[in-house]
Design a protein around this motif. Sequence first.
Motif, PDB file in Angstrom:
ATOM      1  N   THR A 134      95.008  90.894  37.004  1.00  0.00           N
ATOM      2  CA  THR A 134      95.167  89.666  36.461  1.00  0.00           C
ATOM      3  C   THR A 134      94.545  89.684  35.148  1.00  0.00           C
ATOM      4  O   THR A 134      93.282  89.983  34.792  1.00  0.00           O
ATOM      5  CB  THR A 134      94.139  88.366  36.996  1.00  0.00           C
ATOM      6  N   PRO A 135      95.453  89.790  34.071  1.00  0.00           N
ATOM      7  CA  PRO A 135      94.991  89.892  32.640  1.00  0.00           C
ATOM      8  C   PRO A 135      94.035  88.704  32.315  1.00  0.00           C
ATOM      9  O   PRO A 135      94.026  87.457  32.760  1.00  0.00           O
ATOM     10  CB  PRO A 135      96.048  89.833  31.785  1.00  0.00           C
ATOM     11  N   ALA A 136      92.889  89.135  31.611  1.00  0.00           N
ATOM     12  CA  ALA A 136      91.988  87.982  31.191  1.00  0.00           C
ATOM     13  C   ALA A 136      92.374  86.986  30.061  1.00  0.00           C
ATOM     14  O   ALA A 136      93.139  87.444  29.252  1.00  0.00           O
ATOM     15  CB  ALA A 136      90.583  88.583  30.985  1.00  0.00           C
ATOM     16  N   ASN A 137      92.174  85.897  30.179  1.00  0.00           N
ATOM     17  CA  ASN A 137      92.881  84.955  29.251  1.00  0.00           C
ATOM     18  C   ASN A 137      91.887  84.688  27.934  1.00  0.00           C
ATOM     19  O   ASN A 137      92.316  84.415  26.936  1.00  0.00           O
ATOM     20  CB  ASN A 137      92.839  83.444  29.818  1.00  0.00           C
ATOM     21  N   LEU A 138      90.527  85.274  28.278  1.00  0.00           N
ATOM     22  CA  LEU A 138      89.716  85.491  27.109  1.00  0.00           C
ATOM     23  C   LEU A 138      89.522  84.257  26.093  1.00  0.00           C
ATOM     24  O   LEU A 138      89.759  84.296  24.826  1.00  0.00           O
ATOM     25  CB  LEU A 138      90.178  86.717  26.346  1.00  0.00           C
ATOM     26  N   ILE A 139      89.709  83.024  26.811  1.00  0.00           N
ATOM     27  CA  ILE A 139      89.955  81.761  26.096  1.00  0.00           C
ATOM     28  C   ILE A 139      88.919  81.433  25.211  1.00  0.00           C
ATOM     29  O   ILE A 139      89.076  80.501  24.225  1.00  0.00           O
ATOM     30  CB  ILE A 139      90.446  80.703  27.270  1.00  0.00           C
ATOM     31  N   ASN A 140      87.759  81.950  25.336  1.00  0.00           N
ATOM     32  CA  ASN A 140      86.428  81.454  24.533  1.00  0.00           C
ATOM     33  C   ASN A 140      86.548  81.745  23.168  1.00  0.00           C
ATOM     34  O   ASN A 140      85.943  81.237  22.359  1.00  0.00           O
ATOM     35  CB  ASN A 140      85.202  82.055  25.172  1.00  0.00           C
ATOM     36  N   LYS A 141      87.464  82.882  22.949  1.00  0.00           N
ATOM     37  CA  LYS A 141      87.398  83.317  21.213  1.00  0.00           C
ATOM     38  C   LYS A 141      88.995  83.565  20.984  1.00  0.00           C
ATOM     39  O   LYS A 141      89.638  84.189  21.611  1.00  0.00           O
ATOM     40  CB  LYS A 141      86.759  84.742  21.318  1.00  0.00           C
ATOM     41  N   PHE A 142      89.234  82.975  19.895  1.00  0.00           N
ATOM     42  CA  PHE A 142      90.545  82.679  19.349  1.00  0.00           C
ATOM     43  C   PHE A 142      91.271  84.217  19.378  1.00  0.00           C
ATOM     44  O   PHE A 142      92.199  84.478  19.698  1.00  0.00           O
ATOM     45  CB  PHE A 142      90.820  81.948  18.227  1.00  0.00           C
ATOM     46  N   HIS A 143      90.397  85.157  18.781  1.00  0.00           N
ATOM     47  CA  HIS A 143      90.992  86.296  18.577  1.00  0.00           C
ATOM     48  C   HIS A 143      91.251  87.254  19.664  1.00  0.00           C
ATOM     49  O   HIS A 143      91.992  88.205  19.757  1.00  0.00           O
ATOM     50  CB  HIS A 143      90.232  87.317  17.645  1.00  0.00           C
ATOM     51  N   ALA A 170      97.916  85.437  33.477  1.00  0.00           N
ATOM     52  CA  ALA A 170      96.485  85.190  33.001  1.00  0.00           C
ATOM     53  C   ALA A 170      96.248  83.833  33.646  1.00  0.00           C
ATOM     54  O   ALA A 170      97.340  83.061  33.999  1.00  0.00           O
ATOM     55  CB  ALA A 170      96.371  85.237  31.522  1.00  0.00           C
ATOM     56  N   LEU A 171      95.083  83.186  33.950  1.00  0.00           N
ATOM     57  CA  LEU A 171      94.699  82.051  34.267  1.00  0.00           C
ATOM     58  C   LEU A 171      94.985  80.990  33.148  1.00  0.00           C
ATOM     59  O   LEU A 171      95.319  81.422  32.019  1.00  0.00           O
ATOM     60  CB  LEU A 171      93.314  82.030  34.818  1.00  0.00           C
ATOM     61  N   PRO A 172      95.444  79.611  33.698  1.00  0.00           N
ATOM     62  CA  PRO A 172      95.519  78.686  32.724  1.00  0.00           C
ATOM     63  C   PRO A 172      94.773  78.576  31.341  1.00  0.00           C
ATOM     64  O   PRO A 172      93.570  79.037  31.519  1.00  0.00           O
ATOM     65  CB  PRO A 172      95.400  77.218  33.435  1.00  0.00           C
ATOM     66  N   ALA A 173      95.087  78.566  30.152  1.00  0.00           N
ATOM     67  CA  ALA A 173      94.329  78.789  28.912  1.00  0.00           C
ATOM     68  C   ALA A 173      93.524  77.356  28.644  1.00  0.00           C
ATOM     69  O   ALA A 173      93.692  76.685  27.555  1.00  0.00           O
ATOM     70  CB  ALA A 173      95.364  78.988  27.905  1.00  0.00           C
ATOM     71  N   ASN A 174      92.467  77.242  29.402  1.00  0.00           N
ATOM     72  CA  ASN A 174      91.518  76.348  29.097  1.00  0.00           C
ATOM     73  C   ASN A 174      90.133  76.853  29.591  1.00  0.00           C
ATOM     74  O   ASN A 174      89.935  77.550  30.406  1.00  0.00           O
ATOM     75  CB  ASN A 174      91.830  75.106  30.140  1.00  0.00           C
TER      76      ASN A 174
END
Length: 460
Positions: A134-143, A170-174
């Motif tokens: 599962t690719p990580a959505n890494l949502i916490n940082k824009f870059h 990736a998990l939903p982007a929130n």
Amino acid sequence: MVNQSIMKTIEANFDGLVGPTHNYAGLSRGNRASIHHAGKVANPREAALQGLEKMRALSELGFVQGVLAPQERPDIAILRRLGFTGSDLRVLADAAEQMPAVLAACCSASSMWSANAATVSPGADCADGKVHFTPANLINKFHRSIEHDVTGKILKSTFKNPDHFMHHQALPANNDFGDEGAANHTRFCHDYGAQGVEFFVYGREAFNPQVISPQKYPARQSLEASQAIARLHQLDPTRLVFAQQNPAVIDQGVFHNDVIAVGNRNLLFCHEQAFVGQTAVYESLTKAYGSLGFNLDFHLDFHIVEVAEQQVSVAQAIGSYLFNSQLLSLEDGGTMIVVPSECEHEPAVWGYLQGILNDSSCPITDLKVFDLRQSMNNGGGPACLRLRVVLNEQELAATNQQCLINDQRISSLNNWVKKHYRDHLSEQDLADPLLLTESRTALDELTQILDLGSVYPFQN
Ligand code: SUG
């Protein structure tokens, strides 16, 4: 009798290749090295060669080593989604003039830290017997939130065969499902091919405001994200442990669990302040580990090597990245710890390491030091740079062989870096139209070296 299929399962490390736009833009609040080096001049060529040297050396020692391609940067496609229009060069020029900070984010080579690329569960743990990604959505940082789409494509090109590999979105982007991948995930087992205990560490509970969160810096991983991954990967709930990262250490700069803890097979190496309710976490892990079925020849007791604040403080651990180490199982039954050279320069840490190497009761028996300064300056040590993928013989054979490191591949990649990379990159250089052309030319050639197909937006 030793089960041969268990014998032949290995843990491969897939390191992220540093991209041609590696720079220091101070993008990661909560990551002290990133903030400290903001605006400094980077050396992408040295960064990539340092990473390749780690891959070469570990491959030479007999470990299966792979490589994951970097992302296309500058990310013109994202700039277009943000409303910049016209030719690619127009988009670049307008972004540089109007929003240089956004352009810097769209140029980050942050996909080098492949521990954040995805969470991976070996076939032995998943109900359908496949390796799950599962690719990580890494949502916490824009870059970093703009990585997962291409990461998913690169993973699919590296692990293609649907009979063996299962790729999730990736998990939903929130932020409620903020996921940072394998940096917050560890697996314990007697042997790589046997069922293991998967250990997920989260920073906060998104749907339970009662639970205390860090006050100063963000907790990037939520419990709910970790639980979703466990469901997607069809993991057995009896072989799962979830633990909360200590919010106080997140506030000191431990932005991922792999900055304060690392595990391998039957060994957990961590700081005494790593988790909330540390004793209960140890009990849960020991119990889950104890319930694993095992082959008699492969029974290993569960070991916890805990480092006290008095031995190495949290600040010293963050400064040296002692816990951002790789623990690698050696043929002789020992364990090698791979640390960055910053550990040599921190007397408390270096003294601690010498102490454990001289302690015959400690399972860590060998040490290897690497100079990864270029990556370290952005908060990325040896463990950040690698994604662990446990593979049995068939799965290894089904893996894209061009993405596996051997002498020939190392030499092509070193030559490729020397041909295409700059040795000097400042924030102003990110607007240079030549950098865009150079990066695309380099990546186009790389997709051929690694036999990836057209994974980049500019190729489609
Ligand atoms: O996400 N740094 C990365 C470092 C990731 C380290 N990975 C693990 N611990 N597994 C991050 O904070 C800094 C980029 C900059 O500032 O230019 C950055 O993205």
